[in-house]
Design a protein around this motif. Structure first.
Motif, short mmCIF file in Angstrom:
data_model
loop_
_atom_site.label_atom_id
_atom_site.label_comp_id
_atom_site.label_asym_id
_atom_site.label_seq_id
_atom_site.Cartn_x
_atom_site.Cartn_y
_atom_site.Cartn_z
N ILE A 1 49.08 31.94 56.07
CA ILE A 1 49.41 30.55 55.88
C ILE A 1 50.86 30.34 56.14
O ILE A 1 51.27 29.18 57.00
N ILE B 1 45.05 25.87 57.76
CA ILE B 1 45.86 26.57 56.53
C ILE B 1 44.85 26.68 55.41
O ILE B 1 44.75 27.63 54.79
N SER C 1 51.82 27.53 59.19
CA SER C 1 52.68 26.49 58.60
C SER C 1 54.00 26.44 59.51
O SER C 1 54.46 25.57 60.02
#
Length: 362
Positions: free
Chosen positions: A141, A133, A145
């Motif tokens: 990201i 990330i 995630s």
């Protein structure tokens, strides 16, 4: 005679408590006065800034593993409430030098040996996705995630680890802990690195100075007014602020309303006196541009950003306090004597960095 001597003893006791409460303040002021200029020099080069924040990131990941919630934390909740922050800092300052040097080893190596195969695998998944990330572009990201969180949710069902499933009583809490870490720690370091890259040392120095001065202001106001209240023999109660105070105390018994006000005062003042008047000359602060007035005064802009960073820093600090409360620990580690651990020093920056990036640099 005994009745006459008690007031003197109580006064001496309050004096000793006051002295110990302020014992760690010089170290905190030293961090701001020496640490920020040193970091600005370090962060002038892109490579050294990347190495610094990624190194801090790795240390935070190691400490985060030691903050996994446990059933012991709930059993010791009353003991946690009775802990005195000043006493904890005093004990940390008396820690032998050779013990301090082995803190990192005790945080990671000793804990690592006590983990099951499932818990080790969960930490490795968390660490890999967290590092990804911070490296990948901002546009990616959210996707990373999400898949990181899903992978963590699937970890108990991988065939080599299914025999550990029944042994892991707090498996769900561990998964949730690491999923929160992907958002809290990983996003935080991602945007700190973005500020270094897009804004340069001036902007990252401004951010560090405001957040750390806000933390120091919260400490000074909280302890000073608490000391005065103790000397007067009573505490001021504001019924209209009761729910807010109850909320703060439920997360961290050491949090006070004077400390909260101190952070909100010192943050904007520190922003205004920061010696870079042209910091926002080529930038537009989003929240000021959408307001009714088109604010162009740079002092007002810096003060407004200082307020935002102070509020965001308070939220980040409370978030980490809730994690430590669930794990039954006072500090993330003893890696930094007098300050706690690396997560304790970066908790406010995780949230303040995101706010700063989107309000000033985006």
């Amino acid at each position: 005679m005994s009745s006459v001597s008690r007031p003197g003893k109580s006064h001496a006791s309050r004096s000793s408590q006051s002295a110990s409460a302020w014992k760690d303040l010089p170290r905190r002021l030293f961090t701001v006065a020496i640490g920020v200029p040193s970091l600005i020099l370090l962060l002038r080069v892109h490579l050294t800034s990347w190495l610094f924040f990624e190194g801090a990131h790795l240390l935070c990941l190691i400490e985060w593993q030691s903050l996994v919630p446990s059933s012991v934390a709930h059993a010791d909740k009353e003991n946690y409430d009775s802990l005195d922050t000043s006493a904890a800092n005093q004990n940390a300052s008396r820690t032998p030098r050779h013990t301090r040097q082995n803190v990192l080893s005790s945080v990671f190596h000793d804990n690592w040996r006590s983990l099951s195969d499932l818990e080790r695998f969960q930490f490795l998944v968390f660490a890999v996705f967290s590092l990804a990330i911070t490296i990948l572009p901002t546009s990616a990201i959210s996707m990373v995630s999400m898949f990181g969180g899903i992978t963590l949710r699937f970890t108990p069902y991988f065939s080599p680890l299914q025999h550990c499933h029944s042994q892991s009583i707090n498996a769900l809490q561990t998964i949730q802990h690491y999923q929160f870490g992907l958002i809290y720690i990983s996003f935080g370091f991602h945007f700190l690195l973005r500020i270094c890259r897009d804004g340069g040392p001036s902007h990252i120095g401004f951010l560090l100075f405001i957040v750390w001065m806000s933390d120091t202001g919260a400490l000074m106001f909280g302890r000073l007014l608490k000391q005065n209240s103790d000397c007067n023999g009573h505490a001021t109660n504001h019924t209209y602020l009761g729910p807010l105070l109850s909320f703060l105390k439920s997360i961290s018994p050491g949090k006070t309303l004077p400390g909260l006000c101190g952070a909100l005062i010192t943050g904007p003042l520190s922003a205004v006196v920061y010696p870079l008047d042209d910091l926002f000359h080529s930038r537009k602060i989003i929240l000021l541009q959408v307001s009714f007035f088109h604010v162009t005064n740079h002092i007002i802009q810096k003060g407004f950003v200082g307020i935002l960073l102070s509020i965001a820093g308070i939220v980040g600090d409370l978030a980490e306090s809730s994690v430590k409360r669930m794990s039954g620990k006072k500090d993330s580690s003893e890696l930094l004597p007098g300050h706690g651990g690396v997560v304790d020093r970066f908790d406010s920056l995780f949230t303040a960095g995101i706010v700063y990036y989107y309000c000033v640099l985006a």
